[in-house]
Write an enzyme that holds these catalytic residues in place. Structure first.
Site, mmCIF file in Angstrom:
data_model
loop_
_atom_site.group_PDB
_atom_site.id
_atom_site.type_symbol
_atom_site.label_atom_id
_atom_site.label_comp_id
_atom_site.label_asym_id
_atom_site.label_seq_id
_atom_site.Cartn_x
_atom_site.Cartn_y
_atom_site.Cartn_z
ATOM 1 N N CYS A 163 -16.797 33.554 8.671
ATOM 2 C CA CYS A 163 -16.069 34.170 7.561
ATOM 3 C C CYS A 163 -15.925 35.655 7.858
ATOM 4 C CB CYS A 163 -16.750 33.911 6.230
ATOM 5 S SG CYS A 163 -18.277 34.785 6.052
ATOM 6 N N ARG A 185 -19.444 28.175 1.683
ATOM 7 C CA ARG A 185 -20.358 27.758 2.739
ATOM 8 C C ARG A 185 -21.622 27.121 2.180
ATOM 9 N NH1 ARG A 185 -19.971 29.982 7.366
ATOM 10 N NH2 ARG A 185 -22.209 29.739 7.516
ATOM 11 N N LYS A 193 -25.970 33.878 -9.422
ATOM 12 C CA LYS A 193 -25.135 32.921 -8.669
ATOM 13 C C LYS A 193 -25.940 32.293 -7.537
ATOM 14 C CE LYS A 193 -22.200 34.439 -5.353
ATOM 15 N NZ LYS A 193 -22.432 33.770 -4.048
ATOM 16 N N ASN A 194 -26.615 33.131 -6.773
ATOM 17 C CA ASN A 194 -27.275 32.611 -5.563
ATOM 18 C C ASN A 194 -28.527 31.793 -5.869
ATOM 19 O OD1 ASN A 194 -25.276 33.721 -4.067
ATOM 20 N ND2 ASN A 194 -26.501 35.390 -3.198
ATOM 21 N N ASP A 251 -26.196 42.397 0.437
ATOM 22 C CA ASP A 251 -25.147 42.196 -0.562
ATOM 23 C C ASP A 251 -24.881 43.454 -1.398
ATOM 24 O OD1 ASP A 251 -24.716 39.633 0.287
ATOM 25 O OD2 ASP A 251 -25.755 38.655 -1.373
ATOM 26 N N ASP A 257 -27.468 26.954 12.791
ATOM 27 C CA ASP A 257 -28.392 26.387 13.779
ATOM 28 C C ASP A 257 -29.825 26.285 13.252
ATOM 29 O OD1 ASP A 257 -27.963 29.266 13.919
ATOM 30 O OD2 ASP A 257 -29.489 29.276 15.477
ATOM 31 N N ARG A 302 -15.443 35.305 -7.201
ATOM 32 C CA ARG A 302 -16.438 34.346 -6.706
ATOM 33 C C ARG A 302 -17.843 34.735 -7.155
ATOM 34 N NH1 ARG A 302 -16.332 33.244 -0.477
ATOM 35 N NH2 ARG A 302 -18.057 31.985 -1.214
ATOM 36 N N ARG A 362 -21.852 33.316 11.147
ATOM 37 C CA ARG A 362 -22.644 32.533 10.210
ATOM 38 C C ARG A 362 -22.910 31.092 10.669
ATOM 39 N NH1 ARG A 362 -21.146 34.278 4.189
ATOM 40 N NH2 ARG A 362 -23.308 33.721 3.907
ATOM 41 N N PRO A 363 -23.603 30.942 11.793
ATOM 42 C CA PRO A 363 -23.946 29.600 12.246
ATOM 43 C C PRO A 363 -24.976 28.952 11.315
ATOM 44 C CG PRO A 363 -25.079 31.221 13.584
ATOM 45 C CD PRO A 363 -24.192 31.987 12.631
HETATM 46 C C1 UD1 Z 1 -27.402 34.096 1.440
HETATM 47 C C2 UD1 Z 1 -26.610 34.607 0.261
HETATM 48 C C3 UD1 Z 1 -25.726 35.784 0.669
HETATM 49 C C4 UD1 Z 1 -26.569 36.852 1.351
HETATM 50 C C5 UD1 Z 1 -27.423 36.262 2.456
HETATM 51 C C6 UD1 Z 1 -28.395 37.272 3.053
HETATM 52 C C7 UD1 Z 1 -26.271 32.606 -1.039
HETATM 53 C C8 UD1 Z 1 -25.324 31.564 -1.531
HETATM 54 N N1 UD1 Z 1 -25.775 33.524 -0.227
HETATM 55 O O1 UD1 Z 1 -26.455 33.636 2.399
HETATM 56 O O2 UD1 Z 1 -25.118 36.313 -0.496
HETATM 57 O O3 UD1 Z 1 -25.716 37.842 1.888
HETATM 58 O O4 UD1 Z 1 -28.202 35.168 1.962
HETATM 59 O O5 UD1 Z 1 -29.186 37.846 2.069
HETATM 60 O O6 UD1 Z 1 -27.438 32.620 -1.408
HETATM 61 N N2 UD1 Z 1 -28.095 32.734 10.423
HETATM 62 C C9 UD1 Z 1 -28.130 32.134 11.650
HETATM 63 N N3 UD1 Z 1 -28.370 30.778 11.710
HETATM 64 C C10 UD1 Z 1 -28.575 30.037 10.593
HETATM 65 C C11 UD1 Z 1 -28.561 30.662 9.327
HETATM 66 C C12 UD1 Z 1 -28.306 32.017 9.276
HETATM 67 O O7 UD1 Z 1 -27.941 32.779 12.678
HETATM 68 O O8 UD1 Z 1 -28.795 28.811 10.723
HETATM 69 C C13 UD1 Z 1 -27.789 34.191 10.316
HETATM 70 C C14 UD1 Z 1 -26.481 34.434 9.580
HETATM 71 O O9 UD1 Z 1 -25.360 34.312 10.456
HETATM 72 C C15 UD1 Z 1 -26.671 35.831 9.057
HETATM 73 C C16 UD1 Z 1 -28.177 35.875 8.774
HETATM 74 O O10 UD1 Z 1 -28.770 34.820 9.512
HETATM 75 O O11 UD1 Z 1 -26.339 36.780 10.046
HETATM 76 C C17 UD1 Z 1 -28.517 35.691 7.305
HETATM 77 O O12 UD1 Z 1 -28.039 34.438 6.861
HETATM 78 P P1 UD1 Z 1 -28.727 33.632 5.674
HETATM 79 O O13 UD1 Z 1 -29.986 34.314 5.260
HETATM 80 O O14 UD1 Z 1 -28.786 32.206 6.052
HETATM 81 O O15 UD1 Z 1 -27.665 33.826 4.509
HETATM 82 P P2 UD1 Z 1 -26.943 32.735 3.625
HETATM 83 O O16 UD1 Z 1 -27.926 31.741 3.138
HETATM 84 O O17 UD1 Z 1 -25.721 32.264 4.324
#
Ligand code: UD1
Length: 418
Positions: A117, A93, A22-23, A305, A125, A397, A122-123
């Site tokens: 969520c 998201r 999926k990812n 995960d 930034d 999902r 989950r920002p």
């Molecule tokens: C992806 C996966 C999700 C997995 C996660 C971490 C998909 C669709 N989803 O989610 O299943 O749990 O990787 O392995 O591939 N963060 C920030 N700022 C940002 C982006 C992220 O602070 O701009 C923080 C998030 O809040 C979180 C951490 O970084 O605490 C990891 O997030 P991220 O690696 O971006 O995960 P996703 O891409 O959302």
């Protein structure tokens, strides 16, 4: 809202075929926005809700999508829109990943800011800083972010955290920008490597995808291609843990052992026998596991995960184990549900201490997100008696036909439509 009714304590035995990831499929489908040529993506887990949402997102942006089995053909039927609808972003998201390709190609994109969520704030930034570093201007308007940049500039970017989504978003954007963009402290997940392979097939020059430094030499004209998505390591890991928790013996066809190194090491420490077989993995487990500590971490660390599925296994360990969640700030909601099944778990901050019990028992419980749901499903399969698991839509999902796959290997599980 559908429910699962599960009669537990039956060992899983037989073979399960792992679906496409999926990812990996999500960003690859979204990356088809980078070209007007046709793309065919094979091994897509098309039955998943998140994939359906992604296909709807592509259609809402002006693509034509055709399904044949688990292959998706994406073609253009005119010019693309540059506005992602809130309705879809709020359901998933990952829709925010459309920002990179659209901004790079059209110089303008409008995306709703995804809310928090169940597992954290989950920002985005890091994504936005990356676009700003490449020269985008940003305006906030009524809960949306409007990004504009007549022409993004190739840049050297350094992420403050190896965010999976930010790495994907900026890689996609950089593919449509002439010149060399370098992402430092990039996420290294296998899904990023797969996206890199896809982008190369489109005609970009991506190297280092799957390592902390990704180099992208973009081009203004990307072409169509055909690509086969990697197997889903999180689904495979969930089935490994389900087999271990039910003291079963399972062959996972299509599972990629090299994507599951951290989990397999920890499971072996817990007493599971796992070996590579032709085309997959085999696991067998007898008795209660040894207590093993786990810290989640970005890849190649232990996947966040699989934290909830892992915890369900450790609920019946001999002794006391610890789980530390370092990726998301609030990812222990499943522990209160597991406690209803007789688990002994104490949570303090981002640590959970699990004191193993001989046997969980069935109870009415509720899923709060995809992976919490998977963890509760494993607990229910292992527990004595009947569990009613509510809010199955979370599990839908991320797990294709999960009750069919489980029934074929001996589980007693049925879906009740409500
Ligand atoms: C992806 C996966 C999700 C997995 C996660 C971490 C998909 C669709 N989803 O989610 O299943 O749990 O990787 O392995 O591939 N963060 C920030 N700022 C940002 C982006 C992220 O602070 O701009 C923080 C998030 O809040 C979180 C951490 O970084 O605490 C990891 O997030 P991220 O690696 O971006 O995960 P996703 O891409 O959302």
């Amino acid at each position: 809202m559908d429910q699962f009714i599960i009669e537990g304590a039956r060992p899983l035995r037989g073979s399960v075929r792992v679906s496409g990831s999926k990812n990996a499929a999500l960003p690859i489908l979204i990356a088809t926005l980078l070209t007007d040529d046709p793309c065919v993506i094979d091994n897509v887990p098309v039955l998943l809700r998140d994939i359906r949402t992604t296909l709807r997102l592509l259609e809402s942006l002006g693509k034509k999508v055709e399904l044949r089995g688990n292959s998706v053909r994406v073609t253009s039927k005119g010019s693309l829109k540059t506005q992602a609808p809130y309705d879809l972003v709020k359901q998933m998201r990952a829709s925010v990943l459309a920002a990179g390709p659209l901004l790079a190609r059209f110089g303008l994109v409008r995306v709703p800011i995804p809310g928090g969520c169940a597992i954290g704030l989950r920002p985005i930034d890091i994504h936005l800083q990356g676009f700003a570093d490449m020269g985008a201007r940003r305006i906030a308007d009524h809960g949306d972010i409007i990004l504009s940049a007549p022409a993004l500039k190739p840049r050297r970017l350094r992420f403050t955290f190896p965010s999976v989504g930010a790495t994907e978003n900026l890689m996609m954007a950089a593919c449509a920008v002439s010149g060399l963009t370098v992402i430092q402290n990039a996420a290294c997940e296998p899904e990023i490597e797969d996206l890199g392979r896809f982008l190369n097939r489109l005609g970009a020059h991506v190297s280092g995808a799957g390592t902390p430094v990704v180099k992208i030499r973009g081009t203004l004209r990307l072409k169509g291609c055909r690509h086969c998505v990697i197997p889903d390591r999180i689904e495979a890991g969930t089935f490994l843990l389900a087999a271990a928790a039910t003291r079963g013996n399972l062959r996972l066809l299509g599972a990629e052992g090299r994507h599951l190194g951290a989990l397999i090491d920890k499971m072996r420490s817990g007493g599971a026998l796992i070996k590579a077989i032709a085309g997959g993995l085999q696991i067998s487990m007898t008795g209660r596991p040894r207590a093993v500590a786990v810290d989640t971490a970005p890849y190649p660390g232990f996947p966040t995960d699989l934290q909830a599925p892992w915890m369900s296994w450790m609920c019946s360990a001999q002794g006391r184990s610890r789980v530390k969640e370092t990726v998301f700030e609030n990812r222990f909601l499943h522990s209160a549900e597991l406690a209803r099944m007789g688990a002994q778990i104490g949570v303090g901050g981002n640590n959970a201490i699990i004191t193993g019990v001989a046997q969980l028992h069935g109870a009415p419980i509720m899923a709060s997100d995809i992976r919490a749901g998977a963890g509760l499903l494993i607990a229910a399969l292992a527990a004595h008696g009947r569990t009613v698991l509510q809010r199955v839509y979370h599990i839908d999902r991320g797990y294709e036909r999960v009750e069919f796959k489980l029934r074929r290997v001996g589980a007693r599980i049925r879906r009740v439509k409500r």
